[in-house]
Design a protein around this motif. Sequence first.
Motif, PDB file in Angstrom:
ATOM      1  N   SER A 475       0.830  -1.212   0.000  1.00 46.79           N
ATOM      2  CA  SER A 475       0.000   0.000   0.000  1.00 46.79           C
ATOM      3  C   SER A 475       0.859   1.254   0.000  1.00 46.79           C
ATOM      4  CB  SER A 475      -0.931  -0.011   1.219  1.00 46.79           C
ATOM      5  OG  SER A 475      -1.772   1.121   1.225  1.00 46.79           O
ATOM      6  N   GLU A 497      -6.551  -6.618   6.888  1.00 43.74           N
ATOM      7  CA  GLU A 497      -6.987  -5.818   5.738  1.00 43.74           C
ATOM      8  C   GLU A 497      -6.308  -4.455   5.765  1.00 43.74           C
ATOM      9  OE1 GLU A 497     -11.293  -5.546   4.075  1.00 43.74           O
ATOM     10  OE2 GLU A 497     -11.058  -3.799   5.385  1.00 43.74           O
ATOM     11  N   THR A 499      -6.473  -0.715   3.650  1.00 39.69           N
ATOM     12  CA  THR A 499      -7.179   0.110   2.676  1.00 39.69           C
ATOM     13  C   THR A 499      -6.349   1.348   2.355  1.00 39.69           C
ATOM     14  OG1 THR A 499      -8.364   1.300   4.420  1.00 39.69           O
ATOM     15  CG2 THR A 499      -9.436  -0.651   3.511  1.00 39.69           C
ATOM     16  N   CYS A 533      -9.017  -8.708  -3.069  1.00 40.69           N
ATOM     17  CA  CYS A 533      -9.031  -7.249  -3.091  1.00 40.69           C
ATOM     18  C   CYS A 533     -10.340  -6.777  -3.703  1.00 40.69           C
ATOM     19  CB  CYS A 533      -7.834  -6.698  -3.861  1.00 40.69           C
ATOM     20  SG  CYS A 533      -7.707  -7.304  -5.566  1.00 40.69           S
ATOM     21  N   THR A 536     -13.469   0.055  -2.829  1.00 43.86           N
ATOM     22  CA  THR A 536     -14.338   0.501  -1.747  1.00 43.86           C
ATOM     23  C   THR A 536     -15.338   1.530  -2.277  1.00 43.86           C
ATOM     24  OG1 THR A 536     -12.620   2.091  -1.136  1.00 43.86           O
ATOM     25  CG2 THR A 536     -12.679   0.016   0.058  1.00 43.86           C
ATOM     26  N   ALA A 542      -9.388  -2.062  -1.020  1.00 46.72           N
ATOM     27  CA  ALA A 542      -9.045  -2.817   0.183  1.00 46.72           C
ATOM     28  C   ALA A 542      -8.392  -4.123  -0.256  1.00 46.72           C
ATOM     29  CB  ALA A 542     -10.283  -3.104   1.021  1.00 46.72           C
ATOM     30  N   TRP A 544      -6.954  -7.753   1.387  1.00 40.87           N
ATOM     31  CA  TRP A 544      -7.089  -8.507   2.619  1.00 40.87           C
ATOM     32  C   TRP A 544      -6.546  -9.925   2.454  1.00 40.87           C
ATOM     33  CZ3 TRP A 544      -9.809 -12.942   1.874  1.00 40.87           C
ATOM     34  CH2 TRP A 544     -10.693 -12.967   0.770  1.00 40.87           C
TER      35      TRP A 544
END
Length: 555
Positions: A475, A497, A499, A533, A536, A542, A544
């Motif tokens: 990320s 997770e 985001t 994934c 959102t 997101a 996870w």
Amino acid sequence: MNFTRWSARLPGTQRRAAARTEQTASPDRRGEGSVPAARAEQLTDESPSVPAVDELRVREVLDRVPSLVALVHGPDHRIAYVNDAYTAAFGVRPLGERAREALPELDALGLFPLLDQVQRSGKPRTVKSRKAPDGRSYTFTCTPVAQGDGKGGSDGRGVLVFATDVTDHAEAAERLRASERRQRETAVTLQRSLLPQELEEPDDLRVAATYHPGGTEAAVGGDWYDVITLGGGRTALVIGDVMGRGVRAAAVMGQLRTAVRAYARLDLPPHEVLQLLDGLAAEIDANQIATCAYAIHDPNEGKLIYSSAGHLPILVRDETGTVLRAEEPTGPPLGTGGWMHTSGSIPLAPGSTAVLYTDGLVERRDADLDEGIAALERALAGATGTPQVVCDRLVRSAGVTPDHDDDVAVLVLQHPARSGPESELFRNAALELLGGVEAAPRARAFASGVLTSWRFPADLHDLGVLATSELVANSLQHGTPPMRLRLHRTDRRLIIEVTDGDDHLPRRRRAEPGDESGRGIAIVATIASNWGCRRTPGGGKAVWCEFALPRTQPT
């Protein structure tokens, strides 16, 4: 027995006789030349004399008709007459005897109460298609007649029983009913085989569902429901209704349900799933439409995100007993096309119960649909217990019986409010990822402390910290703020997770020996039980992964 005394009082006899007398007594009012005299004489000389209907003896007529005729008189229904067709069907019947003893076939058919009613009321009555002891089916008409004394009075009442053989019609109708029963059984079998045989069991929800086909006189519709675990602790819940009846509706339902499960695996927002389903419904059959509600539950958000294609509103009962109704459908039924569906939300906090249902539960021919939904809300407000208990109570409160005129499907889900030792098995922890590269070690330290406090074994603790490190690093490298780390545990799994604000979804790929990146997702996919994934709703994505917990995991 003087049959002429009875025939003189049969319905219509006096009226026709009076008309004939009036015609004979009236002078010929036709003008000259209307019918030449010679022509009239010729007709009179050459045409044979044809007796009028009223000049025929009624007994001779009734003796020759193929229908069964019997005449009884008096309060005890003594036999006055049976014609040849009646005798051929049931045998010789003695005149003057009481019908109850001498005509057992009428007793077997239950006609004596009808004879009494006709005699009392003076009005004819008909019963349709009753099967007699001879194996044939007859339609019986019972007509009151008065026994005249020749002076305009009457000295008794009788009943003329007229039976028409409708065996061929009855057998054809029974064959049709048998064919319809076979078609209905086929449709019910197909319908049930296409519904989930066992519902998936989400970690954070308790679910139950029921399906009741319409009664024997109603063709089976295309109602369906489904529960789909999406991974990362999220669950999709679906209910739908294909317009139409029979095998065709059930087959279309099966195709739509399969498509919903496939689209759900893409982990799309509810309105995008319905948008895809709308196009598919039009391809399956341009004349076939269906309603559908698709909802997603995320235990960390405390609400249902849903989209509705012309379906009835979702109802939610909170822990205080207050019932909330989701807003109106966010789009028209599937198969109509030309509409952009949208998503809505309704709260589903711990302790809440949600109900998804089809119109068979609330719609009645003699009542407004809103009244049916309001009645369901009142029933839900007082319905407590497990989801299956709530299901059964709602069905009973709606008056659904085996003879119900429409299919009924109900899906109930509960988000339990856990306390005591059970609450230790369901925990959440979150961290906002602020700053630059220093966010990665801070995330690892946070995950290590949380997993230690949750008393995970050392091997699972280390795998969880490694997965956290790789997801956060991915990320930080490819995503944009805001970034957030969330850990969630249930009694069955650990979910990690991350985001961020970038909507580019990562994919697993093979990293070459010289590549400096591209291994993070591959590592996560290797060590975790599952990963995925999604985009959102507010933008971003997101990513996870989850780890299955040992059955003996301590609390």
